[in-house]
Design a protein around this motif. Sequence first.
Motif, PDB file in Angstrom:
ATOM      1  N   ILE A   1     135.061 106.065  66.891  1.00  0.00           N
ATOM      2  CA  ILE A   1     133.839 105.265  66.974  1.00  0.00           C
ATOM      3  C   ILE A   1     134.162 103.848  67.426  1.00  0.00           C
ATOM      4  O   ILE A   1     133.504 103.291  68.317  1.00  0.00           O
ATOM      5  CB  ILE A   1     133.123 105.245  65.611  1.00  0.00           C
ATOM      6  CG1 ILE A   1     132.587 106.630  65.260  1.00  0.00           C
ATOM      7  CG2 ILE A   1     131.977 104.232  65.615  1.00  0.00           C
ATOM      8  CD1 ILE A   1     132.247 106.792  63.793  1.00  0.00           C
ATOM      9  N   ASP A   2     135.188 103.253  66.812  1.00  0.00           N
ATOM     10  CA  ASP A   2     135.567 101.891  67.178  1.00  0.00           C
ATOM     11  C   ASP A   2     135.968 101.810  68.648  1.00  0.00           C
ATOM     12  O   ASP A   2     135.563 100.902  69.369  1.00  0.00           O
ATOM     13  CB  ASP A   2     136.724 101.420  66.293  1.00  0.00           C
ATOM     14  CG  ASP A   2     137.170 100.006  66.634  1.00  0.00           C
ATOM     15  OD1 ASP A   2     136.557  99.068  66.095  1.00  0.00           O
ATOM     16  OD2 ASP A   2     138.117  99.855  67.420  1.00  0.00           O
ATOM     17  N   ALA A   3     136.764 102.786  69.095  1.00  0.00           N
ATOM     18  CA  ALA A   3     137.208 102.781  70.487  1.00  0.00           C
ATOM     19  C   ALA A   3     136.037 102.954  71.450  1.00  0.00           C
ATOM     20  O   ALA A   3     135.964 102.293  72.493  1.00  0.00           O
ATOM     21  CB  ALA A   3     138.247 103.876  70.711  1.00  0.00           C
ATOM     22  N   LEU A   4     135.100 103.828  71.110  1.00  0.00           N
ATOM     23  CA  LEU A   4     133.936 104.032  71.975  1.00  0.00           C
ATOM     24  C   LEU A   4     133.057 102.796  72.036  1.00  0.00           C
ATOM     25  O   LEU A   4     132.514 102.454  73.090  1.00  0.00           O
ATOM     26  CB  LEU A   4     133.116 105.223  71.471  1.00  0.00           C
ATOM     27  CG  LEU A   4     133.622 106.606  71.873  1.00  0.00           C
ATOM     28  CD1 LEU A   4     132.858 107.697  71.143  1.00  0.00           C
ATOM     29  CD2 LEU A   4     133.513 106.810  73.378  1.00  0.00           C
ATOM     30  N   LYS A   5     132.926 102.098  70.910  1.00  0.00           N
ATOM     31  CA  LYS A   5     132.107 100.891  70.894  1.00  0.00           C
ATOM     32  C   LYS A   5     132.739  99.783  71.729  1.00  0.00           C
ATOM     33  O   LYS A   5     132.048  98.871  72.174  1.00  0.00           O
ATOM     34  CB  LYS A   5     131.892 100.424  69.458  1.00  0.00           C
ATOM     35  CG  LYS A   5     130.913 101.304  68.673  1.00  0.00           C
ATOM     36  CD  LYS A   5     130.771 100.857  67.234  1.00  0.00           C
ATOM     37  CE  LYS A   5     130.017  99.554  67.119  1.00  0.00           C
ATOM     38  NZ  LYS A   5     128.607  99.658  67.521  1.00  0.00           N
ATOM     39  N   ARG A   6     134.055  99.860  71.934  1.00  0.00           N
ATOM     40  CA  ARG A   6     134.741  98.873  72.762  1.00  0.00           C
ATOM     41  C   ARG A   6     134.793  99.284  74.242  1.00  0.00           C
ATOM     42  O   ARG A   6     135.190  98.495  75.083  1.00  0.00           O
ATOM     43  CB  ARG A   6     136.162  98.651  72.236  1.00  0.00           C
ATOM     44  CG  ARG A   6     136.190  98.009  70.864  1.00  0.00           C
ATOM     45  CD  ARG A   6     137.586  97.981  70.267  1.00  0.00           C
ATOM     46  NE  ARG A   6     137.564  97.398  68.937  1.00  0.00           N
ATOM     47  CZ  ARG A   6     137.602  96.094  68.678  1.00  0.00           C
ATOM     48  NH1 ARG A   6     137.666  95.228  69.676  1.00  0.00           N
ATOM     49  NH2 ARG A   6     137.568  95.658  67.442  1.00  0.00           N
ATOM     50  N   ALA A   7     134.423 100.517  74.512  1.00  0.00           N
ATOM     51  CA  ALA A   7     134.426 101.005  75.893  1.00  0.00           C
ATOM     52  C   ALA A   7     133.190 100.489  76.636  1.00  0.00           C
ATOM     53  O   ALA A   7     132.246  99.995  76.018  1.00  0.00           O
ATOM     54  CB  ALA A   7     134.450 102.535  75.892  1.00  0.00           C
ATOM     55  N   PRO A   8     133.191 100.572  77.964  1.00  0.00           N
ATOM     56  CA  PRO A   8     132.000 100.162  78.721  1.00  0.00           C
ATOM     57  C   PRO A   8     130.761 100.905  78.242  1.00  0.00           C
ATOM     58  O   PRO A   8     130.837 102.099  77.905  1.00  0.00           O
ATOM     59  CB  PRO A   8     132.362 100.543  80.165  1.00  0.00           C
ATOM     60  CG  PRO A   8     133.860 100.532  80.194  1.00  0.00           C
ATOM     61  CD  PRO A   8     134.293 100.999  78.834  1.00  0.00           C
ATOM     62  N   PRO A   9     129.619 100.235  78.165  1.00  0.00           N
ATOM     63  CA  PRO A   9     128.396 100.875  77.651  1.00  0.00           C
ATOM     64  C   PRO A   9     128.052 102.178  78.370  1.00  0.00           C
ATOM     65  O   PRO A   9     127.513 103.102  77.760  1.00  0.00           O
ATOM     66  CB  PRO A   9     127.320  99.808  77.877  1.00  0.00           C
ATOM     67  CG  PRO A   9     128.073  98.510  77.890  1.00  0.00           C
ATOM     68  CD  PRO A   9     129.396  98.829  78.512  1.00  0.00           C
ATOM     69  N   ASN A  10     128.364 102.253  79.654  1.00  0.00           N
ATOM     70  CA  ASN A  10     128.029 103.465  80.404  1.00  0.00           C
ATOM     71  C   ASN A  10     128.856 104.675  79.995  1.00  0.00           C
ATOM     72  O   ASN A  10     128.548 105.797  80.383  1.00  0.00           O
ATOM     73  CB  ASN A  10     128.204 103.217  81.911  1.00  0.00           C
ATOM     74  CG  ASN A  10     127.169 102.255  82.451  1.00  0.00           C
ATOM     75  OD1 ASN A  10     126.094 102.089  81.869  1.00  0.00           O
ATOM     76  ND2 ASN A  10     127.491 101.603  83.559  1.00  0.00           N
ATOM     77  N   ASP A  11     129.936 104.438  79.216  1.00  0.00           N
ATOM     78  CA  ASP A  11     130.774 105.549  78.752  1.00  0.00           C
ATOM     79  C   ASP A  11     130.235 106.204  77.480  1.00  0.00           C
ATOM     80  O   ASP A  11     130.804 107.187  77.012  1.00  0.00           O
ATOM     81  CB  ASP A  11     132.205 105.064  78.484  1.00  0.00           C
ATOM     82  CG  ASP A  11     133.030 104.972  79.764  1.00  0.00           C
ATOM     83  OD1 ASP A  11     132.473 105.270  80.834  1.00  0.00           O
ATOM     84  OD2 ASP A  11     134.205 104.605  79.682  1.00  0.00           O
ATOM     85  N   MET A  12     129.175 105.656  76.903  1.00  0.00           N
ATOM     86  CA  MET A  12     128.647 106.198  75.658  1.00  0.00           C
ATOM     87  C   MET A  12     127.777 107.417  75.933  1.00  0.00           C
ATOM     88  O   MET A  12     126.798 107.339  76.683  1.00  0.00           O
ATOM     89  CB  MET A  12     127.807 105.141  74.940  1.00  0.00           C
ATOM     90  CG  MET A  12     127.302 105.579  73.569  1.00  0.00           C
ATOM     91  SD  MET A  12     128.598 105.656  72.313  1.00  0.00           S
ATOM     92  CE  MET A  12     128.901 103.891  72.065  1.00  0.00           C
TER      93      MET A  12
END
Length: 307
Positions: free
Chosen positions: A135-146
């Motif tokens: 979750i932490d890593a995804l929240k730090r990824a570019p918004p379009n990667d969610m």
Amino acid sequence: MGFRHVVAVAICIAACGGTMLRQAVAGNESLAGPFQSLISQAVDAREQAARKIRALVGENAQLYPLGSADFSGRLLLVLARFNEDVSWAQRLASKDIKVLVVNRGKPLKFLGPHMKEVADSVNKGKEATAYFRVIDALKRAPPNDMPLYLAFLQAKPSEHFSSMEMVWDTLSRLDAHAQGKELSGKAENPRWPEIAKDLAADGFAYLAPRVYQSMFGQYGPFFKKMAPVFSRMMLIRNRQCYLTDQGFGPGGNFVVTASVVTRQSKDWFAAWDQLLENEKNPLEGHMVERSWACIWTPGYGKCKCRA
């Protein structure tokens, strides 16, 4: 010092920030002596924990380089694995459902299309720590990667579902639901109508075919120790909640929408994650298993709070 003052300070020790506690110590002479020392020790412990969180976040940014991978789309399935066979997930990946295996065991010899493996050498805290770090890593990824939906499962979900066909069908229906569609035919999971309803209303749903009261599988000593921890955690969000009021789906199997993921702060997840850093199978892990509704939707939806 009156009883109410003692209680207020004790709550502050559990929930307030270090700066607030130090100001309380400095601005109130009645806190001199042993009680002042206790508060100072609590402040130091909290600040040490905060440093651990910051260090953990930095480590995970390298451990889970998700920013370089494209997980955008409809549904991302996150599997927490130790030594389980995850070949069953290839059937989902063949349908363009993206699968992320958080692997705490030996490297996988084969990955199907749309499947990615990330290694986690720290096998502590049950599946929850794997979930929090992703979750932490995804929240730090570019918004379009969610992705639109994120489903979290243990790598052997058959322990909590009556059949693998039910698992495949439930996840396939989630994928269709993310597209605004509904698969034809009768759902294998008897809770599917409730799952779809909860997702639409709250952005969170347990996926298991049955939801139990929190006391299922645990007894008095567990709740005597863990219930106060849960209530203190919920005080961070100014919610009066009790562990015994909650329902849960065994095994940490649930789904959340991207909007719910982005709504909660990284610090909120980190605060729960730090509870789990000491043992492979801590009591806190079983508490978190019963707390997912309140972690994702604190104070509403399936999280039952009294204030």
